[in-house]
Write an enzyme that holds these catalytic residues in place. Structure first.
Site, PDB file in Angstrom:
ATOM      1  N   ASP A 194       0.871  -1.172   0.000  1.00  0.00           N
ATOM      2  CA  ASP A 194       0.000   0.000   0.000  1.00  0.00           C
ATOM      3  C   ASP A 194       0.906   1.219   0.000  1.00  0.00           C
ATOM      4  O   ASP A 194       1.493   1.574   1.031  1.00  0.00           O
ATOM      5  CB  ASP A 194      -0.900  -0.021   1.239  1.00  0.00           C
ATOM      6  CG  ASP A 194      -1.694   1.280   1.417  1.00  0.00           C
ATOM      7  OD1 ASP A 194      -1.774   2.060   0.448  1.00  0.00           O
ATOM      8  OD2 ASP A 194      -2.232   1.493   2.520  1.00  0.00           O
ATOM      9  N   LYS A 196       2.932  11.353  -3.610  1.00  0.00           N
ATOM     10  CA  LYS A 196       1.777  10.714  -4.253  1.00  0.00           C
ATOM     11  C   LYS A 196       0.775  11.741  -4.780  1.00  0.00           C
ATOM     12  O   LYS A 196       0.051  11.481  -5.734  1.00  0.00           O
ATOM     13  CB  LYS A 196       1.098   9.774  -3.249  1.00  0.00           C
ATOM     14  CG  LYS A 196      -0.024   8.923  -3.821  1.00  0.00           C
ATOM     15  CD  LYS A 196      -0.518   7.941  -2.783  1.00  0.00           C
ATOM     16  CE  LYS A 196      -1.698   7.130  -3.265  1.00  0.00           C
ATOM     17  NZ  LYS A 196      -2.142   6.151  -2.264  1.00  0.00           N
ATOM     18  N   GLU A 208      -7.255   0.753  -4.281  1.00  0.00           N
ATOM     19  CA  GLU A 208      -7.181   0.651  -2.828  1.00  0.00           C
ATOM     20  C   GLU A 208      -8.499   0.193  -2.181  1.00  0.00           C
ATOM     21  O   GLU A 208      -8.476  -0.700  -1.318  1.00  0.00           O
ATOM     22  CB  GLU A 208      -6.715   1.992  -2.247  1.00  0.00           C
ATOM     23  CG  GLU A 208      -5.240   2.259  -2.541  1.00  0.00           C
ATOM     24  CD  GLU A 208      -4.826   3.708  -2.360  1.00  0.00           C
ATOM     25  OE1 GLU A 208      -5.685   4.519  -1.919  1.00  0.00           O
ATOM     26  OE2 GLU A 208      -3.670   4.033  -2.659  1.00  0.00           O
ATOM     27  N   ASP A 213     -12.629   5.222   1.747  1.00  0.00           N
ATOM     28  CA  ASP A 213     -11.178   5.256   1.962  1.00  0.00           C
ATOM     29  C   ASP A 213     -10.713   6.712   1.981  1.00  0.00           C
ATOM     30  O   ASP A 213     -10.540   7.341   0.939  1.00  0.00           O
ATOM     31  CB  ASP A 213     -10.477   4.479   0.837  1.00  0.00           C
ATOM     32  CG  ASP A 213      -8.971   4.356   1.075  1.00  0.00           C
ATOM     33  OD1 ASP A 213      -8.461   4.983   2.013  1.00  0.00           O
ATOM     34  OD2 ASP A 213      -8.312   3.635   0.315  1.00  0.00           O
TER      35      ASP A 213
END
Length: 597
Positions: free
Chosen positions: A39, A100, A205, A231
């Site tokens: 992850d 990211k 994810e 999420d």
């Protein structure tokens, strides 16, 4: 669709993907070693592996189950993970985080420009509008792309896994936000390549979290549930509505989200509030003071975490600037007020996701919370109110569930038989299409189409005797093509002379199981084709640049190992001297000898 233990799919494109994966599994015989699940988070990353009949979340060298997605450069070494984060307050200009949020984006994008204003380190425009960070390392200035920074984090997770497993790791399933576009997915794959990893599969994810939920709750093969995965992490917000049929089949119905919404935004709002408060009290402006803002950000993040279980927190910093201390109490109510706009945006995305899935609130059996920011009480309260008081599912670890699900997928693709079968039917998060006359976006593959998929549209020439046609590939939901994300363009030539509208060109869009696109244009009358595999966004990294970065990454790894070796040798020497001193003392040696030691 991916189903390893079932009959071959009939669709030609899907069958090709199936053959490739099965061939890898059949030929490996376990020789390629274990496949891990990673992850790769905005603020923290996590790695897991299938071992001894179960999924193990792997602790890092500090004993923690998650690792900060942070890289720091000093005068003597490079630090990745906890070591990097622990020194951020004193070295903010050379400590890189939030890669990211910038990976796969263009420097000129509005969101990138807004982020840069709040970052304590320098981000500059690289070749072809690519954002690059600028740092000082060992007395020299260096520039790194977001792919390189992310590769350093992935390399760290690879090392953590290898230390636990006891052998080299090459293959990995890596997670990405469901709402990542094609460019961001490709950039993530490049980062993995630089880190020395082969990406067996990119998995969304929320889908990974749903796999973890199904495994943890031991859903039987006759059970069928509609689940909503919420999420909300450090930098991204994802929603996925899935139907889980037993423990092996996961069908995504719709996704929604924002790749630029998360805990970092909540922190930044607190920082802005503190900066304004400090200016009012001391008449000093902290804007542009990297060190002060870096320390303030760390303190605000800590206060945010406290507010998840307390109604009040303090932000206190000694000598923040020019010897002036900063002290302020912030209540949970004030924190919620500062970020209510973001919380409301989450609920609006939720309504859109359910609508796209053709479901009502009552159709959802479980609401699964993933990501550290779902611990915020206001987020939980708003979700519960939206679902008319429904209990939220909190029985999976929000920090580890995504890595857990990725490891399950990695084990499945490696031929481990932890379940009878594992079938993932994911969707493309954004529409894909091309520009037609009038600069209009012509959608070829609508958003939330199950993948892998293959769709074709035919276009006619717009001029007499037109000999070529340009295909511009866009991703997004805007009517005007230019308002969407340009993935790439190419020209197919050799169209025979003919009146306007007589000649036809067929555009075929194919998306693989990783959500990555291949576009082919064919002149219908001649069969001549031209293809664009969107493996390299226009202006991003070339194959040669990637190869150079792989070599640079290996160089950094060797430098890190050499620094560690020297540090260990120095510590061993100190231990030896300490032991020798104690021995001399115990033998009642002369004070003069002790003095010379």
């Amino acid at each position: 669709m991916l189903k390893l233990d079932a009959a071959k799919p009939n669709d030609k494109f899907t069958a090709g993907v199936w053959d490739e994966i099965v061939a890898k599994v059949a030929n490996s015989g376990g020789a390629e070693g274990p496949a891990i699940g990673i992850d790769l988070g905005t603020t923290h990353s996590c790695v897991a592996v299938w071992k001894l009949g179960r999924i193990e979340i792997i602790t890092n060298d500090q004993g923690y189950r998650t690792t900060p997605s942070c890289v720091a450069f000093t005068d003597v070494q490079r630090l990745v993970g906890d070591g990097a984060k622990n020194q951020i307050a004193k070295n903010p200009a050379n400590t890189i985080f939030n890669a990211k949020r910038l990976i796969g984006r263009r420097f000129s994008e509005v969101t990138v420009q807004e982020d840069i204003k709040l970052l304590p380190f320098r981000v500059t425009e690289g070749p072809s509008d690519v954002p690059k960070v600028v740092v000082n390392h060992k007395g020299n200035e260096h520039q790194f792309s977001m792919e390189e920074i992310s590769s350093m984090v992935l390399g760290k997770m690879k090392e953590v896994a290898e230390a636990y497993i006891g052998e080299s790791v090459k293959n990995a399933v890596i997670t990405v936000p469901a709402y990542f576009n094609d460019g961001q997915r490709q950039a993530t794959k490049v980062a993995a390549t630089i880190a020395g990893l082969n990406v067996v599969r990119l998995i969304n994810e929320p889908t990974a979290a749903a796999v973890a939920y199904a495994m943890d709750n031991k859903l039987g093969h006759t059970g069928k549930k509609n689940v909503l995965v919420v999420d909300l992490g450090g930098g991204t917000f994802d929603l996925s509505v899935l139907t889980i049929d037993g423990v092996g089949k996961f069908e995504v119905k719709a996704v929604a989200g924002d790749t630029h919404l998360g805990g970092e935004d909540f922190d930044n709002n607190m920082v802005k509030y503190c900066v304004e408060d400090f200016k009012k009290k001391s008449n000093k402006d902290l804007v542009g003071n990297e060190r002060a803002l870096g320390r303030l950000k760390v303190a605000c993040e800590k206060a945010k975490r406290i507010l998840s279980y307390a109604t009040e927190a303090s932000v206190e910093l000694d000598c923040l600037v020019e010897g002036i201390d900063f002290s302020m109490k912030i209540t949970r109510a004030k924190f919620e007020e500062l970020n209510m706009g973001f919380f409301t945006a989450c609920i609006k995305q939720l309504e859109s996701c359910l609508s796209d899935a053709n479901m009502s609130k009552g159709d959802v059996d479980e609401v699964i919370l993933v990501g550290g920011s779902t611990r915020i009480p206001k987020v939980q309260r708003m979700l519960q109110e939206f679902f008319d008081g429904k209990e939220l599912c909190k029985n999976i670890n929000p920090d580890e569930a995504v890595a857990y699900g990725a490891a399950v997928m990695a084990a499945s693709l490696s031929g481990r038989k932890m379940v009878n079968e594992l079938m993932l039917i994911d969707v493309t998060p954004l529409s894909l299409g091309t520009e037609v006359n009038g600069e209009v976006m012509c959608v070829v593959i609508p958003r939330n189409t199950p993948i892998p998929t293959k769709k074709t549209k035919t276009f006619k020439t717009g001029d007499d005797n037109q000999s070529s046609m340009e295909t511009k590939v866009y991703q997004g939901e805007r009517t005007k093509a230019a308002d969407n994300y340009l993935l790439g363009s190419f020209i197919v030539s050799g169209i025979p002379p003919a009146p306007k509208g007589s000649s036809k060109v067929e555009d075929c869009f194919e998306i693989d199981e990783n959500g990555i696109l291949i576009v082919t244009s064919k002149v219908v009358s001649t069969g001549k084709t031209k293809s664009l595999t969107v493996t390299n966004l226009s202006g991003r990294l070339s194959k040669e640049e990637v190869e150079k970065m792989v070599k640079d990454a290996e160089k950094f790894k060797l430098e890190d190992q050499e620094y560690k070796r020297k540090a260990e040798a120095y510590n061993d020497l100190e231990d030896c001297l300490y032991a020798l001193k104690n021995k001399i003392k115990s033998n009642d040696m002369s004070p003069n000898i002790m003095k010379n030691m």
